[in-house]
Motif scaffolding. Structure first.
Motif, PDB file in Angstrom:
ATOM      1  N   SER A 131      -7.005  -4.656  -0.386  1.00  0.00           N
ATOM      2  CA  SER A 131      -7.264  -4.567   1.048  1.00  0.00           C
ATOM      3  C   SER A 131      -6.918  -5.869   1.779  1.00  0.00           C
ATOM      4  N   THR A 150     -15.549   2.717  -6.373  1.00  0.00           N
ATOM      5  CA  THR A 150     -14.925   1.415  -6.116  1.00  0.00           C
ATOM      6  C   THR A 150     -15.603   0.712  -4.940  1.00  0.00           C
ATOM      7  N   ARG A 151     -15.892   1.514  -3.922  1.00  0.00           N
ATOM      8  CA  ARG A 151     -16.510   0.918  -2.737  1.00  0.00           C
ATOM      9  C   ARG A 151     -17.892   0.361  -3.088  1.00  0.00           C
ATOM     10  N   TYR A 169     -11.659  -3.819   6.636  1.00  0.00           N
ATOM     11  CA  TYR A 169     -10.704  -3.761   5.533  1.00  0.00           C
ATOM     12  C   TYR A 169      -9.550  -2.884   5.980  1.00  0.00           C
ATOM     13  N   SER A 196      -8.284   3.430  -5.305  1.00  0.00           N
ATOM     14  CA  SER A 196      -9.007   2.223  -5.716  1.00  0.00           C
ATOM     15  C   SER A 196      -8.127   0.984  -5.596  1.00  0.00           C
ATOM     16  N   LEU A 252     -13.158   6.735  -5.130  1.00  0.00           N
ATOM     17  CA  LEU A 252     -13.212   5.884  -3.942  1.00  0.00           C
ATOM     18  C   LEU A 252     -14.632   5.354  -3.719  1.00  0.00           C
ATOM     19  N   CYS A 310      -5.653   0.590  -3.544  1.00  0.00           N
ATOM     20  CA  CYS A 310      -5.538   0.294  -2.109  1.00  0.00           C
ATOM     21  C   CYS A 310      -6.710  -0.578  -1.664  1.00  0.00           C
ATOM     22  N   MET A 311      -7.923  -0.223  -2.147  1.00  0.00           N
ATOM     23  CA  MET A 311      -9.099  -0.969  -1.717  1.00  0.00           C
ATOM     24  C   MET A 311      -9.097  -2.365  -2.324  1.00  0.00           C
ATOM     25  N   ASP A 328      -6.546  -0.931   4.961  1.00  0.00           N
ATOM     26  CA  ASP A 328      -5.835  -0.394   3.801  1.00  0.00           C
ATOM     27  C   ASP A 328      -5.615   1.096   3.975  1.00  0.00           C
ATOM     28  N   HIS A 362       0.814  -1.217   0.000  1.00  0.00           N
ATOM     29  CA  HIS A 362       0.000   0.000   0.000  1.00  0.00           C
ATOM     30  C   HIS A 362       0.842   1.259   0.000  1.00  0.00           C
ATOM     31  N   ARG A 404      -6.521   3.550   1.951  1.00  0.00           N
ATOM     32  CA  ARG A 404      -7.261   4.233   0.897  1.00  0.00           C
ATOM     33  C   ARG A 404      -7.425   5.733   1.125  1.00  0.00           C
TER      34      ARG A 404
END
Ligand code: ADP
Ligand code: MG
Length: 422
Positions: free
Chosen positions: A51, A88-89, A58, A45, A85, A47-48, A60, A9, A62
């Protein structure tokens, strides 16, 4: 293992600043907030995507790209990153999706609110602010999630490694933010330095040019002035024109000697004198002028320090600054001069209650030919700055538009620059 994931990360978080500083530095793209937003968005994204899932959480980094994007890329870049973000989530789904939205809103508002304050701070403080703002989302996330687990009486028990995770996560997050912020600051500093070099090169060339032209023009001017003075008594018809012609010629001569002075301030006579006397002199000299403009000119002297330098040059430098102060101030305004001592230095502070300067003007004041006046030459502040810097001192301007301007002239008690003395 969480540590390995976290190091991955760190790399992902550093990727945007590394890529825009090295690849795109000379490209307009590297400065575009849209581009930065996309880079940081991709980083958040990723990073997620990578995760580390454990203990219902999670793990990470982010929010680190989000904070960096808001701070270093600006509101547009920040908004794009936040959108990336959220998108992606949303794609990741899960039952805690609505919680993620709440966390994102609370977490992202704070850096947005801090944005202005961030850019008013010094570089070092900006790094600390990044660390703090980087922690905020992590804190919000933990708080909201734990509250949720508590309220929903979820049967998930905290893993015993939970505290170790928090320690690892926290340390690595600090590392990532510090690295990224330092890199960002380095990019900013390098760009500033480049601009500065470019500007001073331009000024240097202009200065040389001005000096050589001034030299060439001064000689014929002196001849013309001499002959006109001779003719003044003889020609009766145009008698009343002569004073005007001569005064305009005098003005031209004055401007030219300013140019030459700018090109090379010459210190002719170095002497040691109490600087307070010079301030009093200046006050007496300029009081009639200030009074004529309806302005009160006052001085306060809090030091009897003696200074060793060229008195006339220093006088000229301060006159230019004081004249600007008076010119900027409307009727019934005030201009004050203050003399204080600070260790091995004296400070002359000129304050006015005039029209002040915008940020843009403030950044240009003291550069050659910059003037906002119809009859202005844009030489006064340049000459003053040059003279004072040649004396080993410095000039600082602070100003508020509509409120007034403060000019601080700091001078060493002993003239440290021998090179330019004649
Ligand atoms: P000039 O006085 O011929 O315009 P200067 O170099 O002396 O040239 O000043 C440059 C510019 O800096 C001015 O035109 C003015 O806009 C700005 N300036 C300088 N001092 C002040 C001040 N005390 N208050 C407001 N503006 C100032
Ligand atoms: Mg001026």
């Amino acid at each position: 293992m969480i540590v390995e994931k976290m190091f991955l990360h760190v790399l992902i978080v550093l990727a945007p600043v590394l890529s825009y500083s090295f690849l795109f530095e000379n490209h307009k793209l590297g400065k575009s907030p849209y581009f930065l937003g996309i880079l940081y968005g991709a980083s958040a994204s990723l990073c997620m995507y990578f995760s580390y899932f454990d203990t219902a959480l999670y793990w990470d980094l982010r929010y680190v790209p989000v904070v960096l994007s808001i701070f270093y890329g600006g509101p547009i870049s920040g908004s794009i990153t936040v959108l990336a973000l959220l998108a992606t989530r949303t794609a990741m789904g899960g039952d805690t999706l609505f919680l993620a939205y709440i966390i994102a809103v609370i977490a992202c508002t704070v850096p947005f609110l801090l944005y202005k304050y961030f850019w008013r701070s010094a570089p070092k403080k900006r790094i600390y602010l990044s660390i703090l703002a980087g922690f905020w989302p992590a804190f919000v996330k933990l708080f909201v999630l734990l509250t949720y687990l508590f309220i929903s009486e979820n049967s998930i028990r905290l893993n015993q490694n939970f505290y170790i995770y928090i320690a690892v996560f926290g340390t690595i997050q600090i590392l990532a933010v510090v690295f990224a912020a330092i890199l960002n600051e380095a990019v900013i500093e390098r760009n500033l330095m480049k601009d500065e070099i470019r500007r001073s090169e331009k000024q240097h060339t202009l200065g040389e040019l001005a000096a050589s032209i001034a030299h060439e023009v001064r000689n014929p001017l002196t001849v013309v002035k001499g002959f006109l003075q001779l003719m003044e008594g003889e020609d009766e018809r145009h008698k009343h024109y002569y004073p005007l012609i001569l005064s305009e010629l005098g003005r031209a001569e004055h401007i030219i000697s300013d140019y030459l002075n700018f090109a090379k301030p010459e210190f002719k006579k170095i002497e040691t004198f109490p600087i307070a006397l010079l301030i009093i002199d200046l006050s007496i000299l300029l009081n009639p002028y200030a009074l004529k403009e309806g302005i009160s000119l006052t001085h306060s002297i809090e030091s009897n320090a003696e200074i060793t330098t060229d008195r006339n040059q220093l006088k000229q430098a301060l006159i230019n600054i004081l004249k600007n102060a008076v010119e900027a101030t409307p009727k019934e305004g005030r201009v004050s001069i203050k003399l204080i001592r600070e260790g091995e230095y004296v400070k002359v502070i000129v304050r006015d209650t005039g029209k002040g300067m915008t940020k843009e003007q403030l950044s240009r004041v003291g550069s050659l030919f910059f003037s906002t006046k119809e009859q202005g030459t844009g030489l006064g502040t340049m000459v003053s700055t040059r003279i004072i810097e040649s004396m080993g001192g410095r000039v600082e301007y602070t100003s508020k538009i509509g409120k007034g301007t403060k000019v601080s002239v700091t001078l060493p008690l002993k003239n440290t620059s021998e090179a330019e003395t004649v």
